[in-house]
Design an enzyme around this catalytic site. Structure first.
Site, PDB file in Angstrom:
ATOM      1  N   GLN A 124      -2.295   3.269   7.640  1.00 14.71           N
ATOM      2  CA  GLN A 124      -2.696   2.927   6.297  1.00 14.71           C
ATOM      3  C   GLN A 124      -1.736   2.199   5.320  1.00 14.71           C
ATOM      4  O   GLN A 124      -1.794   2.095   4.372  1.00 14.71           O
ATOM      5  CB  GLN A 124      -2.826   4.248   5.423  1.00 14.71           C
ATOM      6  N   ASN A 125      -0.447   2.106   6.067  1.00 13.30           N
ATOM      7  CA  ASN A 125       0.683   1.315   5.690  1.00 13.30           C
ATOM      8  C   ASN A 125       0.620  -0.259   5.486  1.00 13.30           C
ATOM      9  O   ASN A 125      -0.255  -0.895   6.221  1.00 13.30           O
ATOM     10  CB  ASN A 125       1.926   1.719   6.275  1.00 13.30           C
ATOM     11  N   ILE A 126       1.184  -0.655   4.473  1.00 14.89           N
ATOM     12  CA  ILE A 126       1.209  -2.116   4.144  1.00 14.89           C
ATOM     13  C   ILE A 126       2.592  -2.841   4.586  1.00 14.89           C
ATOM     14  O   ILE A 126       2.834  -3.671   3.893  1.00 14.89           O
ATOM     15  CB  ILE A 126       0.737  -2.157   2.718  1.00 14.89           C
ATOM     16  N   HIS A 169      -5.277  -0.729   4.988  1.00 14.82           N
ATOM     17  CA  HIS A 169      -5.061  -0.842   3.487  1.00 14.82           C
ATOM     18  C   HIS A 169      -4.509  -2.383   3.284  1.00 14.82           C
ATOM     19  O   HIS A 169      -3.789  -2.587   2.413  1.00 14.82           O
ATOM     20  CB  HIS A 169      -4.262   0.162   2.784  1.00 14.82           C
ATOM     21  N   CYS A 214      -5.290 -16.005  -4.845  1.00 13.52           N
ATOM     22  CA  CYS A 214      -5.559 -16.322  -6.104  1.00 13.52           C
ATOM     23  C   CYS A 214      -6.790 -15.732  -6.546  1.00 13.52           C
ATOM     24  O   CYS A 214      -7.635 -15.989  -5.672  1.00 13.52           O
ATOM     25  CB  CYS A 214      -5.546 -17.830  -6.426  1.00 13.52           C
ATOM     26  N   SER A 221      -1.576  12.379   4.751  1.00 14.07           N
ATOM     27  CA  SER A 221      -1.997  13.423   4.013  1.00 14.07           C
ATOM     28  C   SER A 221      -3.458  14.026   4.339  1.00 14.07           C
ATOM     29  O   SER A 221      -3.968  14.971   4.055  1.00 14.07           O
ATOM     30  CB  SER A 221      -1.710  13.146   2.669  1.00 14.07           C
ATOM     31  N   ASN A 236       3.445  16.157  11.028  1.00 14.42           N
ATOM     32  CA  ASN A 236       3.821  16.125   9.467  1.00 14.42           C
ATOM     33  C   ASN A 236       5.018  17.032   9.101  1.00 14.42           C
ATOM     34  O   ASN A 236       5.258  17.843   9.944  1.00 14.42           O
ATOM     35  CB  ASN A 236       2.400  16.358   8.525  1.00 14.42           C
ATOM     36  N   ALA A 238       9.118  12.876  11.334  1.00 10.92           N
ATOM     37  CA  ALA A 238       8.155  11.802  12.462  1.00 10.92           C
ATOM     38  C   ALA A 238       9.391  11.190  13.261  1.00 10.92           C
ATOM     39  O   ALA A 238       9.373  11.143  14.516  1.00 10.92           O
ATOM     40  CB  ALA A 238       7.346  10.998  11.943  1.00 10.92           C
TER      41      ALA A 238
HETATM   42  P1  NAD Z   1      -0.343   9.495   2.774  1.00 15.02           P
HETATM   43  O1  NAD Z   1      -1.590  10.134   2.286  1.00 15.02           O
HETATM   44  O2  NAD Z   1      -0.419   8.800   3.981  1.00 15.02           O
HETATM   45  O3  NAD Z   1       0.528  10.707   2.964  1.00 15.02           O
HETATM   46  C1  NAD Z   1       1.999  10.673   3.152  1.00 15.02           C
HETATM   47  C2  NAD Z   1       2.104  12.066   4.215  1.00 15.02           C
HETATM   48  O4  NAD Z   1       3.177  12.104   4.957  1.00 15.02           O
HETATM   49  C3  NAD Z   1       2.196  13.462   3.432  1.00 15.02           C
HETATM   50  O5  NAD Z   1       1.382  14.450   4.131  1.00 15.02           O
HETATM   51  C4  NAD Z   1       3.588  13.873   3.680  1.00 15.02           C
HETATM   52  O6  NAD Z   1       3.674  15.333   3.867  1.00 15.02           O
HETATM   53  C5  NAD Z   1       3.982  13.014   4.850  1.00 15.02           C
HETATM   54  N1  NAD Z   1       5.297  12.941   5.173  1.00 15.02           N
HETATM   55  C6  NAD Z   1       6.298  12.709   4.369  1.00 15.02           C
HETATM   56  N2  NAD Z   1       7.545  12.486   4.855  1.00 15.02           N
HETATM   57  C7  NAD Z   1       7.410  12.546   6.328  1.00 15.02           C
HETATM   58  C8  NAD Z   1       8.145  12.512   7.537  1.00 15.02           C
HETATM   59  N3  NAD Z   1       9.368  12.107   7.464  1.00 15.02           N
HETATM   60  N4  NAD Z   1       7.691  12.785   8.535  1.00 15.02           N
HETATM   61  C9  NAD Z   1       6.054  13.082   8.889  1.00 15.02           C
HETATM   62  N5  NAD Z   1       5.335  13.294   7.819  1.00 15.02           N
HETATM   63  C10 NAD Z   1       5.808  12.839   6.777  1.00 15.02           C
HETATM   64  O7  NAD Z   1       0.234   8.476   1.838  1.00 15.02           O
HETATM   65  P2  NAD Z   1       0.559   8.466   0.437  1.00 15.02           P
HETATM   66  O8  NAD Z   1       1.741   8.750   0.169  1.00 15.02           O
HETATM   67  O9  NAD Z   1      -0.469   9.498  -0.309  1.00 15.02           O
HETATM   68  O10 NAD Z   1      -0.068   6.843  -0.098  1.00 15.02           O
HETATM   69  C11 NAD Z   1      -1.643   6.493  -0.102  1.00 15.02           C
HETATM   70  C12 NAD Z   1      -1.682   5.079   0.343  1.00 15.02           C
HETATM   71  O11 NAD Z   1      -0.592   4.446  -0.234  1.00 15.02           O
HETATM   72  C13 NAD Z   1      -1.103   5.150   1.909  1.00 15.02           C
HETATM   73  O12 NAD Z   1      -2.377   5.261   2.666  1.00 15.02           O
HETATM   74  C14 NAD Z   1      -0.973   3.332   1.762  1.00 15.02           C
HETATM   75  O13 NAD Z   1      -1.984   2.728   1.834  1.00 15.02           O
HETATM   76  C15 NAD Z   1      -0.253   3.188   0.564  1.00 15.02           C
HETATM   77  N6  NAD Z   1       1.428   3.461   0.797  1.00 15.02           N
HETATM   78  C16 NAD Z   1       1.873   2.456   1.743  1.00 15.02           C
HETATM   79  C17 NAD Z   1       3.187   2.864   2.001  1.00 15.02           C
HETATM   80  C18 NAD Z   1       3.932   2.116   3.211  1.00 15.02           C
HETATM   81  O14 NAD Z   1       3.230   0.949   3.594  1.00 15.02           O
HETATM   82  N7  NAD Z   1       5.114   2.518   3.685  1.00 15.02           N
HETATM   83  C19 NAD Z   1       4.029   3.817   1.368  1.00 15.02           C
HETATM   84  C20 NAD Z   1       3.355   4.543   0.232  1.00 15.02           C
HETATM   85  C21 NAD Z   1       2.115   4.356   0.065  1.00 15.02           C
END
Ligand code: NAD
Length: 255
Positions: free
Chosen positions: A102-104, A120, A128, A195, A219, A237
């Site tokens: 889900q990360n970008i 995502h 544009c 999450s 998690n 992690a």
């Molecule tokens: P999410 O739904 O993926 O939740 C993050 C989860 O990670 C939580 O359950 C938290 O408890 C857990 N977590 C935190 N630190 C951790 C660790 N050290 N080890 C293991 N687990 C850990 O993400 P979100 O914050 O609700 O963000 C929503 C959306 O926003 C994401 O799906 C993504 O598309 C985007 N986003 C991307 C990034 C990125 O690219 N790095 C960062 C923030 C948000």
């Protein structure tokens, strides 16, 4: 950290014929990119509907860009951490077919994972909103230099939107169907730092479950779907995953 949990996870990887990883913002927290939902996260300071929705981008792109300007330096200065490298190593060992993320942030690719499905989207490129011309990250930076918070295409004035999926914006159908296919053909899914609140990504573990596959949740706190999991490993992690990979290597006699 629970040694028993690490051993069990390593054994499940050994027994699986196809492993897929599903990763969320949590896997990149140790790279210095905060997740959005945890206390103090971006969504507790910026209302996602006002700052992070597609509808709001159409009428007020400056709101999104205001938030992005806070987040972008963090994304650009981040490096893969031990968890990203552990997944890349698992792929090298023939034990991780793909990473659905889900990360970008591009960190899986930079760690060496070769099949990464970015559900995502990515912050590396943008388009544009008028003519759909593609812009690189550097071009977007250049265009937002002159006191303008929103980078605009010089030819038609269109606001540039990074290729990240905003709330209310559909995911790429191809990316989603490939991810569902991978989840359905795998008999083990590693769910790391998710999450499991954000759909449709949160629906992917059900595809693996439906074919009697197993789920391991990694998690720091309990998540909603824990009852569905065959194993839950609590801990950062970046600390837990390298140990699981070491455990797997010991089981197959590589170390
Ligand atoms: P999410 O739904 O993926 O939740 C993050 C989860 O990670 C939580 O359950 C938290 O408890 C857990 N977590 C935190 N630190 C951790 C660790 N050290 N080890 C293991 N687990 C850990 O993400 P979100 O914050 O609700 O963000 C929503 C959306 O926003 C994401 O799906 C993504 O598309 C985007 N986003 C991307 C990034 C990125 O690219 N790095 C960062 C923030 C948000």
């Amino acid at each position: 950290m629970n040694e028993d949990c690490i051993q069990k996870a390593a054994q499940m990887i050994l027994e699986a014929s196809q492993v897929v990883a599903l990763t969320g913002a949590g896997i990149s927290v140790e790279s210095g990119i905060p997740d959005f939902r945890s206390p103090g996260g971006l969504w507790t300071r910026y209302d996602p509907l006002l700052y992070g929705s597609y509808e709001s981008f159409l009428s007020h792109p400056e709101r999104f860009w205001e938030m992005a300007k806070e987040l972008n330096p963090t994304l650009e200065n981040a490096y893969p951490n031990a968890a990203h490298y552990a997944l890349a190593e698992l792929e090298e060992l023939g034990k991780c077919k793909a990473v659905i993320t889900q990360n970008i942030d591009d960190l899986h690719q930079r760690a060496g994972s070769s099949l990464v499905l970015e559900l995502h989207g990515t912050h590396r490129t943008g388009h544009c909103m008028i003519c759909h011309r593609l812009f690189t990250l550097d071009e977007m930076h250049e265009l937002s230099h002159n006191n303008e918070i929103v980078p605009r295409h010089l030819e038609d004035g269109g606001a540039i939107k990074p290729d990240v999926v905003l709330f209310g914006e559909p995911l790429s159908a191809l990316m989603l169907s490939k991810s569902a296919e991978l989840a359905a053909s795998s008999d083990l899914m590693l769910i790391i730092g998710c999450s499991l609140e954000v759909y449709p990504a949160a629906g992917l573990p059900a595809y693996t479950k439906r074919r009697n596959g197993k789920l391991i949740i990694f998690n720091i706190v309990p998540t909603y779907d824990e009852d569905e999991a065959d194993l839950v490993c609590y801990g950062n992690a970046g600390e837990v995953l390298p140990q699981v990979v070491e455990g797997y290597k010991r089981l197959v006699g590589i170390i």
